[in-house]
Design a protein around this motif. Structure first.
Motif, PDB file in Angstrom:
ATOM      1  N   LEU A 358       0.814  -1.212   0.000  1.00  0.00           N
ATOM      2  CA  LEU A 358       0.000   0.000   0.000  1.00  0.00           C
ATOM      3  C   LEU A 358       0.854   1.272   0.000  1.00  0.00           C
ATOM      4  O   LEU A 358       0.462   2.286  -0.568  1.00  0.00           O
ATOM      5  CB  LEU A 358      -0.930  -0.003   1.212  1.00  0.00           C
ATOM      6  CG  LEU A 358      -1.979  -1.117   1.252  1.00  0.00           C
ATOM      7  CD1 LEU A 358      -2.811  -1.007   2.512  1.00  0.00           C
ATOM      8  CD2 LEU A 358      -2.868  -1.086   0.018  1.00  0.00           C
ATOM      9  N   ALA A 359       2.012   1.218   0.656  1.00  0.00           N
ATOM     10  CA  ALA A 359       2.862   2.410   0.764  1.00  0.00           C
ATOM     11  C   ALA A 359       3.963   2.433  -0.282  1.00  0.00           C
ATOM     12  O   ALA A 359       4.823   3.320  -0.238  1.00  0.00           O
ATOM     13  CB  ALA A 359       3.479   2.467   2.160  1.00  0.00           C
ATOM     14  N   TRP A 360       3.976   1.483  -1.211  1.00  0.00           N
ATOM     15  CA  TRP A 360       5.108   1.351  -2.124  1.00  0.00           C
ATOM     16  C   TRP A 360       5.382   2.591  -2.979  1.00  0.00           C
ATOM     17  O   TRP A 360       6.557   2.942  -3.193  1.00  0.00           O
ATOM     18  CB  TRP A 360       4.935   0.140  -3.020  1.00  0.00           C
ATOM     19  CG  TRP A 360       6.099  -0.033  -3.945  1.00  0.00           C
ATOM     20  CD1 TRP A 360       6.119   0.125  -5.290  1.00  0.00           C
ATOM     21  CD2 TRP A 360       7.442  -0.352  -3.566  1.00  0.00           C
ATOM     22  NE1 TRP A 360       7.370  -0.089  -5.795  1.00  0.00           N
ATOM     23  CE2 TRP A 360       8.208  -0.381  -4.745  1.00  0.00           C
ATOM     24  CE3 TRP A 360       8.066  -0.606  -2.345  1.00  0.00           C
ATOM     25  CZ2 TRP A 360       9.561  -0.662  -4.738  1.00  0.00           C
ATOM     26  CZ3 TRP A 360       9.419  -0.886  -2.336  1.00  0.00           C
ATOM     27  CH2 TRP A 360      10.154  -0.909  -3.522  1.00  0.00           C
ATOM     28  N   PRO A 361       4.392   3.312  -3.538  1.00  0.00           N
ATOM     29  CA  PRO A 361       4.727   4.514  -4.333  1.00  0.00           C
ATOM     30  C   PRO A 361       5.569   5.521  -3.561  1.00  0.00           C
ATOM     31  O   PRO A 361       6.549   6.048  -4.083  1.00  0.00           O
ATOM     32  CB  PRO A 361       3.349   5.075  -4.695  1.00  0.00           C
ATOM     33  CG  PRO A 361       2.455   3.886  -4.695  1.00  0.00           C
ATOM     34  CD  PRO A 361       2.947   3.023  -3.579  1.00  0.00           C
ATOM     35  N   PHE A 428      11.863  10.804 -12.814  1.00  0.00           N
ATOM     36  CA  PHE A 428      11.394   9.469 -12.438  1.00  0.00           C
ATOM     37  C   PHE A 428      10.336   9.557 -11.341  1.00  0.00           C
ATOM     38  O   PHE A 428       9.306   8.884 -11.397  1.00  0.00           O
ATOM     39  CB  PHE A 428      12.575   8.622 -11.967  1.00  0.00           C
ATOM     40  CG  PHE A 428      12.174   7.291 -11.393  1.00  0.00           C
ATOM     41  CD1 PHE A 428      11.895   6.215 -12.221  1.00  0.00           C
ATOM     42  CD2 PHE A 428      12.050   7.122 -10.016  1.00  0.00           C
ATOM     43  CE1 PHE A 428      11.513   4.996 -11.685  1.00  0.00           C
ATOM     44  CE2 PHE A 428      11.665   5.908  -9.471  1.00  0.00           C
ATOM     45  CZ  PHE A 428      11.392   4.836 -10.316  1.00  0.00           C
ATOM     46  N   ILE A 429      10.588  10.379 -10.327  1.00  0.00           N
ATOM     47  CA  ILE A 429       9.631  10.504  -9.231  1.00  0.00           C
ATOM     48  C   ILE A 429       8.299  11.043  -9.736  1.00  0.00           C
ATOM     49  O   ILE A 429       7.220  10.549  -9.367  1.00  0.00           O
ATOM     50  CB  ILE A 429      10.209  11.415  -8.135  1.00  0.00           C
ATOM     51  CG1 ILE A 429      11.417  10.741  -7.472  1.00  0.00           C
ATOM     52  CG2 ILE A 429       9.154  11.735  -7.088  1.00  0.00           C
ATOM     53  CD1 ILE A 429      12.116  11.628  -6.471  1.00  0.00           C
ATOM     54  N   ASN A 430       8.357  12.049 -10.613  1.00  0.00           N
ATOM     55  CA  ASN A 430       7.109  12.626 -11.134  1.00  0.00           C
ATOM     56  C   ASN A 430       6.342  11.612 -11.974  1.00  0.00           C
ATOM     57  O   ASN A 430       5.108  11.510 -11.872  1.00  0.00           O
ATOM     58  CB  ASN A 430       7.433  13.867 -11.965  1.00  0.00           C
ATOM     59  CG  ASN A 430       7.917  15.022 -11.115  1.00  0.00           C
ATOM     60  OD1 ASN A 430       7.637  15.073  -9.919  1.00  0.00           O
ATOM     61  ND2 ASN A 430       8.639  15.954 -11.707  1.00  0.00           N
ATOM     62  N   ILE A 431       7.040  10.862 -12.825  1.00  0.00           N
ATOM     63  CA  ILE A 431       6.370   9.869 -13.668  1.00  0.00           C
ATOM     64  C   ILE A 431       5.750   8.771 -12.816  1.00  0.00           C
ATOM     65  O   ILE A 431       4.607   8.357 -13.026  1.00  0.00           O
ATOM     66  CB  ILE A 431       7.361   9.283 -14.694  1.00  0.00           C
ATOM     67  CG1 ILE A 431       7.764  10.353 -15.709  1.00  0.00           C
ATOM     68  CG2 ILE A 431       6.749   8.091 -15.415  1.00  0.00           C
ATOM     69  CD1 ILE A 431       8.816   9.898 -16.694  1.00  0.00           C
ATOM     70  N   ARG A 435       1.799   7.914 -12.368  1.00  0.00           N
ATOM     71  CA  ARG A 435       1.297   6.574 -12.678  1.00  0.00           C
ATOM     72  C   ARG A 435       0.509   6.012 -11.507  1.00  0.00           C
ATOM     73  O   ARG A 435      -0.552   5.414 -11.681  1.00  0.00           O
ATOM     74  CB  ARG A 435       2.479   5.662 -13.013  1.00  0.00           C
ATOM     75  CG  ARG A 435       2.108   4.241 -13.395  1.00  0.00           C
ATOM     76  CD  ARG A 435       3.344   3.504 -13.889  1.00  0.00           C
ATOM     77  NE  ARG A 435       3.062   2.127 -14.199  1.00  0.00           N
ATOM     78  CZ  ARG A 435       3.164   1.119 -13.333  1.00  0.00           C
ATOM     79  NH1 ARG A 435       3.553   1.383 -12.088  1.00  0.00           N
ATOM     80  NH2 ARG A 435       2.892  -0.112 -13.679  1.00  0.00           N
ATOM     81  N   SER A 436       1.017   6.194 -10.296  1.00  0.00           N
ATOM     82  CA  SER A 436       0.314   5.703  -9.107  1.00  0.00           C
ATOM     83  C   SER A 436      -1.022   6.416  -8.925  1.00  0.00           C
ATOM     84  O   SER A 436      -2.024   5.800  -8.550  1.00  0.00           O
ATOM     85  CB  SER A 436       1.185   5.906  -7.867  1.00  0.00           C
ATOM     86  OG  SER A 436       2.415   5.211  -7.997  1.00  0.00           O
ATOM     87  N   SER A 445      -5.090  -0.003  -6.335  1.00  0.00           N
ATOM     88  CA  SER A 445      -3.938  -0.447  -7.109  1.00  0.00           C
ATOM     89  C   SER A 445      -3.831  -1.964  -7.036  1.00  0.00           C
ATOM     90  O   SER A 445      -4.537  -2.632  -6.279  1.00  0.00           O
ATOM     91  CB  SER A 445      -2.663   0.193  -6.553  1.00  0.00           C
ATOM     92  OG  SER A 445      -2.392  -0.299  -5.264  1.00  0.00           O
ATOM     93  N   ARG A 446      -2.913  -2.524  -7.832  1.00  0.00           N
ATOM     94  CA  ARG A 446      -2.744  -3.978  -7.835  1.00  0.00           C
ATOM     95  C   ARG A 446      -2.326  -4.495  -6.468  1.00  0.00           C
ATOM     96  O   ARG A 446      -2.808  -5.527  -6.000  1.00  0.00           O
ATOM     97  CB  ARG A 446      -1.691  -4.353  -8.877  1.00  0.00           C
ATOM     98  CG  ARG A 446      -2.120  -4.035 -10.314  1.00  0.00           C
ATOM     99  CD  ARG A 446      -0.996  -4.366 -11.280  1.00  0.00           C
ATOM    100  NE  ARG A 446      -1.374  -4.034 -12.653  1.00  0.00           N
ATOM    101  CZ  ARG A 446      -0.551  -4.147 -13.693  1.00  0.00           C
ATOM    102  NH1 ARG A 446       0.685  -4.585 -13.515  1.00  0.00           N
ATOM    103  NH2 ARG A 446      -0.966  -3.834 -14.904  1.00  0.00           N
TER     104      ARG A 446
END
Length: 496
Positions: A358-361, A428-431, A435-436, A445-446
């Motif tokens: 759940l906290a991965w992003p 990278f962080i913004n992309i 996406r998240s 999310s998955r």
């Protein structure tokens, strides 16, 4: 592609040819040469001597002396109160230079200043000295307490000598200086040598193309700082990632008073100056403390080694990983975590299968930031690990020492590398964040769906165990639970 073009333009400017007004753009003067086509003369073989010596030469005491380079006909002495330029008379006549011509003198001074700057290696410059200039063809000059002999011969060499203004008969310059308390080394800050020649005799080379300059630059470039930075940051990130997640997880589960103390300890390296962190590490692992002495006595010497660079990177990057993970964990729904506990999940399983997905992003963003911080570390690494090429010299340290050594083009190249790397990190962080957010806009999310599915299965198994015991056991409608946890997209919600 744009970065490569910008780098090529930069290198073509940084590697600009020596000062010249030549009309032929296909040639340029050598690095130690310069020419003024209008004045009709130039300089070859320019060299700068920042330090002299006071030892006797073949038994001859010249006082404080600087060597005169072979073939040099121009000697420039930066004195405490003025700058004197000695020009050999024969060389001046052959080159068409006239010491009594103001325009010739000004042109010569301009050439000397330009070549002195290119030879300074980051030191002080004649161009910055606010002193009067004097050009002379005489062999010596008196100024204050000093006598300057521009071309004193001793043994097989020629030297520029700094001596006391008065040397008693039967004494030597060094003896007279010692008696009077005069420091001869203070009489000349530095000395420049060059050969005065006609404009058509100035040493030239074919002007290289920007492709040649670019190839030459990268051929001579020492890439070891990049690999040291990459290796150090990668190892530091592996340690920081694990320690940051575990510290955030454990801190989150402690009491409020202890949590505040732990949070302060884990976060303080982020607010302390890096040099302070490096100094503390130096004290801790050096000879000053019992810990350092114990490690050294057991053969573990960390100070000024590559492991010290890794430790420095860990110390400064850990707070970023820790704070990001802690914020992500605290943002999770506490009721959902409690629900998992009621289903019999252990704390370790909740951490691995629920909190991390759940906290991965946010964790991923913190990981990238921690890596970038470790890659850009300077003060702590320099204090604790030192500056050893190929071992502890990272890119930030290389930038500083290349600039201090006068290699501005190399320093700027590494600056461009750091800027490009920082840009890629932010991109990278913004992309990844965007996406998240798109996943969240469509629902769970998955990772969240997988965690919810496991909780649903756990709830169903828990209900089955209650049914087996009979009585007033709690009965759970599996379809309703799946619809509640997974939403209308679940098979139960669609009536499947």
């Amino acid at each position: 592609m744009a970065l490569v073009l910008a780098l090529a333009c930069f290198l073509s400017l940084a590697c600009a040819p020596a000062y010249t007004w030549a009309d032929d753009a296909s040639v340029e003067t050598q690095e130690d040469s310069a020419v003024d086509e209008r004045a009709g003369f130039g300089l070859n073989g320019f060299v700068r001597y920042n330090k002299g010596a006071q030892r006797a030469v073949d038994g001859t005491d010249l006082g404080y002396r600087f060597p005169v380079a072979d073939g040099s006909t121009v000697v420039v002495v930066n004195m405490p109160e003025s700058i004197w330029v000695h020009v050999d008379e024969d060389a001046a006549e052959a080159a068409g230079f006239r010491a009594d011509d103001v325009s010739d003198v000004e042109a010569l001074i301009v050439l000397i200043k330009q070549l002195d700057e290119s030879s300074s290696r980051g030191g002080a410059l004649l161009a910055d000295e606010q002193k009067p200039w004097t050009v002379t063809t005489g062999g010596e000059v008196l100024e204050g307490s000093y006598r300057y002999v521009f071309r004193a011969q001793a043994g097989e060499g020629v030297y520029t000598s700094v001596q006391p203004a008065e040397v008693p008969q039967g004494s030597t310059p060094s003896q007279a200086a010692a008696v009077s308390g005069l420091d001869l080394g203070d009489g000349a800050l530095w000395v420049d040598n060059a050969q005065l020649v006609a404009a058509d005799e100035v040493a030239t080379v074919a002007a290289p193309t920007w492709q040649d300059e670019l190839a030459s630059f990268f051929t001579d470039l020492d890439m070891r700082p990049f690999w040291v930075s990459l290796k150090t940051s990668a190892v530091a990130l592996a340690v920081t990632f694990v320690l940051g997640l575990v510290a955030a997880w454990k801190t989150m589960g402690t009491s409020s008073r202890l949590k505040g103390l732990l949070d302060s300890v884990f976060t303080i390296p982020m607010v302390l100056p890096p040099t302070v962190c490096g100094f503390l590490l130096l004290l801790l692992f050096g000879q000053s403390t019992g810990v350092g002495r114990w490690l050294i006595s057991h053969g573990v010497a960390l100070v000024f080694t590559w492991p010290a660079a890794v430790i420095s990177a860990i110390v400064v990057s850990f707070p970023l990983m820790y704070r990001t993970a802690l914020g992500a964990f605290e943002g999770l729904d506490a009721q959902m975590l409690d629900a998992a506990r009621t289903l019999g999940w252990s704390e370790g399983r909740i951490f691995r299968r629920l909190m991390l997905p759940l906290a991965w992003p946010s964790i991923a963003a913190g990981t990238v930031l921690a890596f970038a911080r470790a890659m850009g570390e300077f003060g702590c690494t320099l204090f604790f690990a030192g500056n050893y090429a190929g071992e502890t010299q990272t890119i930030p340290i290389a930038i500083y020492f290349q600039w201090m050594s006068g290699n501005t083009d190399v320093a700027l190249f590494w600056v461009i590398v750091v800027i490009a790397f920082s840009f890629l990190v932010i991109l990278f962080i913004n992309i990844y964040t965007a996406r998240s957010q798109r996943y969240r806009a469509r629902g769970l999310s998955r990772g969240e769906r997988r965690a919810m599915a496991e909780m649903s299965d756990g709830a169903a198994q828990h209900a089955d165990s209650l049914e087996e015991h009979g009585g007033d056991a709690l009965r759970i409608d599996r379809a309703a639970l799946a619809e509640l946890l997974l939403g209308d997209d679940s098979p139960a919600g669609r009536g499947c």
